[in-house]
Design a protein around this motif. Structure first.
Motif, PDB file in Angstrom:
ATOM      1  N   UNK A   1       0.847  -1.185   0.000  1.00  0.00           N
ATOM      2  CA  UNK A   1       0.000   0.000   0.000  1.00  0.00           C
ATOM      3  C   UNK A   1       0.886   1.240   0.000  1.00  0.00           C
ATOM      4  N   UNK A   2       0.576   2.155  -0.921  1.00  0.00           N
ATOM      5  CA  UNK A   2       1.266   3.439  -0.974  1.00  0.00           C
ATOM      6  C   UNK A   2       0.424   4.463  -0.212  1.00  0.00           C
ATOM      7  N   UNK A   3       1.064   5.164   0.690  1.00  0.00           N
ATOM      8  CA  UNK A   3       0.405   6.250   1.414  1.00  0.00           C
ATOM      9  C   UNK A   3       0.941   7.578   0.875  1.00  0.00           C
ATOM     10  N   UNK A   4       0.016   8.419   0.420  1.00  0.00           N
ATOM     11  CA  UNK A   4       0.370   9.696  -0.176  1.00  0.00           C
ATOM     12  C   UNK A   4      -0.154  10.852   0.664  1.00  0.00           C
ATOM     13  N   UNK A   5       0.583  11.942   0.642  1.00  0.00           N
ATOM     14  CA  UNK A   5       0.063  13.231   1.098  1.00  0.00           C
ATOM     15  C   UNK A   5      -0.064  14.079  -0.165  1.00  0.00           C
ATOM     16  N   UNK A   6      -1.271  14.604  -0.387  1.00  0.00           N
ATOM     17  CA  UNK A   6      -1.577  15.421  -1.558  1.00  0.00           C
ATOM     18  C   UNK A   6      -1.904  16.820  -1.055  1.00  0.00           C
ATOM     19  N   UNK A   7      -1.034  17.792  -1.394  1.00  0.00           N
ATOM     20  CA  UNK A   7      -1.127  19.150  -0.861  1.00  0.00           C
ATOM     21  C   UNK A   7      -1.517  20.111  -1.970  1.00  0.00           C
ATOM     22  N   UNK A   8      -2.558  20.898  -1.719  1.00  0.00           N
ATOM     23  CA  UNK A   8      -2.949  21.937  -2.664  1.00  0.00           C
ATOM     24  C   UNK A   8      -1.901  23.045  -2.645  1.00  0.00           C
ATOM     25  N   UNK A   9      -1.389  23.400  -3.827  1.00  0.00           N
ATOM     26  CA  UNK A   9      -0.442  24.505  -3.950  1.00  0.00           C
ATOM     27  C   UNK A   9      -1.247  25.791  -3.949  1.00  0.00           C
ATOM     28  N   UNK A  10      -1.386  26.411  -2.750  1.00  0.00           N
ATOM     29  CA  UNK A  10      -2.245  27.582  -2.661  1.00  0.00           C
ATOM     30  C   UNK A  10      -1.495  28.896  -2.491  1.00  0.00           C
ATOM     31  N   UNK A  11      -0.177  28.878  -2.363  1.00  0.00           N
ATOM     32  CA  UNK A  11       0.651  30.095  -2.323  1.00  0.00           C
ATOM     33  C   UNK A  11       0.105  31.185  -1.412  1.00  0.00           C
ATOM     34  N   UNK A  12      -0.553  30.819  -0.348  1.00  0.00           N
ATOM     35  CA  UNK A  12      -1.084  31.824   0.574  1.00  0.00           C
ATOM     36  C   UNK A  12      -0.638  31.488   1.984  1.00  0.00           C
ATOM     37  N   UNK A  13      -0.945  32.384   2.872  1.00  0.00           N
ATOM     38  CA  UNK A  13      -0.616  32.158   4.283  1.00  0.00           C
ATOM     39  C   UNK A  13      -1.774  31.492   5.020  1.00  0.00           C
ATOM     40  N   UNK A  14      -2.851  31.183   4.271  1.00  0.00           N
ATOM     41  CA  UNK A  14      -3.996  30.508   4.886  1.00  0.00           C
ATOM     42  C   UNK A  14      -3.586  29.113   5.337  1.00  0.00           C
ATOM     43  N   UNK A  15      -4.522  28.418   5.947  1.00  0.00           N
ATOM     44  CA  UNK A  15      -4.232  27.070   6.423  1.00  0.00           C
ATOM     45  C   UNK A  15      -3.887  26.136   5.259  1.00  0.00           C
ATOM     46  N   UNK A  16      -3.067  25.154   5.570  1.00  0.00           N
ATOM     47  CA  UNK A  16      -2.717  24.158   4.564  1.00  0.00           C
ATOM     48  C   UNK A  16      -3.941  23.322   4.216  1.00  0.00           C
ATOM     49  N   UNK A  17      -4.035  22.963   2.937  1.00  0.00           N
ATOM     50  CA  UNK A  17      -5.113  22.114   2.465  1.00  0.00           C
ATOM     51  C   UNK A  17      -4.467  20.859   1.890  1.00  0.00           C
ATOM     52  N   UNK A  18      -4.704  19.722   2.557  1.00  0.00           N
ATOM     53  CA  UNK A  18      -4.118  18.478   2.051  1.00  0.00           C
ATOM     54  C   UNK A  18      -4.997  17.295   2.419  1.00  0.00           C
ATOM     55  N   UNK A  19      -4.716  16.187   1.733  1.00  0.00           N
ATOM     56  CA  UNK A  19      -5.395  14.925   1.997  1.00  0.00           C
ATOM     57  C   UNK A  19      -4.334  13.836   2.085  1.00  0.00           C
ATOM     58  N   UNK A  20      -4.519  12.914   3.023  1.00  0.00           N
ATOM     59  CA  UNK A  20      -3.685  11.722   3.116  1.00  0.00           C
ATOM     60  C   UNK A  20      -4.479  10.552   2.559  1.00  0.00           C
ATOM     61  N   UNK A  21      -3.889   9.858   1.587  1.00  0.00           N
ATOM     62  CA  UNK A  21      -4.580   8.795   0.862  1.00  0.00           C
ATOM     63  C   UNK A  21      -3.784   7.498   0.907  1.00  0.00           C
ATOM     64  N   UNK A  22      -4.508   6.391   0.810  1.00  0.00           N
ATOM     65  CA  UNK A  22      -3.890   5.073   0.663  1.00  0.00           C
ATOM     66  C   UNK A  22      -4.403   4.448  -0.621  1.00  0.00           C
ATOM     67  N   UNK A  23      -3.501   3.774  -1.339  1.00  0.00           N
ATOM     68  CA  UNK A  23      -3.880   3.124  -2.587  1.00  0.00           C
ATOM     69  C   UNK A  23      -2.910   1.972  -2.836  1.00  0.00           C
ATOM     70  N   UNK A  24      -3.381   0.934  -3.499  1.00  0.00           N
ATOM     71  CA  UNK A  24      -2.522  -0.221  -3.785  1.00  0.00           C
ATOM     72  C   UNK A  24      -1.415   0.166  -4.765  1.00  0.00           C
ATOM     73  N   UNK A  25      -0.255  -0.418  -4.568  1.00  0.00           N
ATOM     74  CA  UNK A  25       0.876  -0.109  -5.447  1.00  0.00           C
ATOM     75  C   UNK A  25       0.651  -0.589  -6.879  1.00  0.00           C
TER      76      UNK A  25
END
Length: 171
Positions: free
Chosen positions: A2-26
């Motif tokens: 299983x691959x665990x990913x962190x997917x981060x929105x590139x928002x170029x702001x000082x606002x809060x980080x927006x990301x999702x942690x996902x799992x998917x089969x290799x």
């Protein structure tokens, strides 16, 4: 595996980080990863998208597209590219662009590779941080400064036609 990913929105702001942690089969494809990313960020998945192989400083490399729009049919496609054939402990970063008109851009990093757990469904959304903005963050594209460029520094004399090496009998 299983691959665990962190997917981060590139928002170029000082606002809060927006990301999702996902799992998917290799053994799943980049198209499967595309689908879980779009679903986890609340997109309908109907727009064009591409992954780009990236290095440690997030430079954009080879494109892997959702659809082949080239005339020669030579583009690498998501549905033909398995995760385990592209990513490993050394190559862990991808850039994902969704909707080329809005340019939603995400940094996708392989965080870890773990054993598959019995009774779990994959792909799996593990963690959600932050709210997706209503509109894609604006991108600013800046060229490197050309400090030593002088457009008149070519030693060309427009009055001296003999220097042009022009063959007057060319046609």
């Amino acid at each position: 595996m299983i691959y665990r990913f962190r997917v981060i929105l590139d928002n170029d702001t000082k606002d809060e980080d927006v990301f999702r942690d996902l799992e998917i089969r290799d053994t799943d494809t980049l198209e499967d990863l595309h689908n879980i990313i779009t679903q986890s960020f609340g997109f309908d998945g109907t727009e064009m998208a591409s992954f780009y192989v990236s290095n440690d400083i997030w430079e954009q490399g080879e494109e892997i597209s959702l659809f082949d729009l080239s005339e020669e049919a030579t583009a690498r496609l998501m549905n033909e590219t398995s995760l385990d054939g592209l990513l490993d402990e050394d190559q862990t970063k991808l850039i994902y662009v969704y909707d080329f008109l809005s340019m939603w851009t995400f940094f996708v990093e392989l965080a870890e590779i773990v054993e598959e757990m019995e009774g779990h469904d994959y792909p799996n959304l593990m963690y959600v941080q932050g709210q997706v903005p209503e509109f894609a963050p604006e991108k600013t594209f800046e060229a490197d400064a050309l400090d030593d460029f002088d457009e008149f520094e070519d030693d060309f004399d427009p009055e001296d036609y003999d220097q042009l090496d022009f063959d007057e009998n060319w046609n």
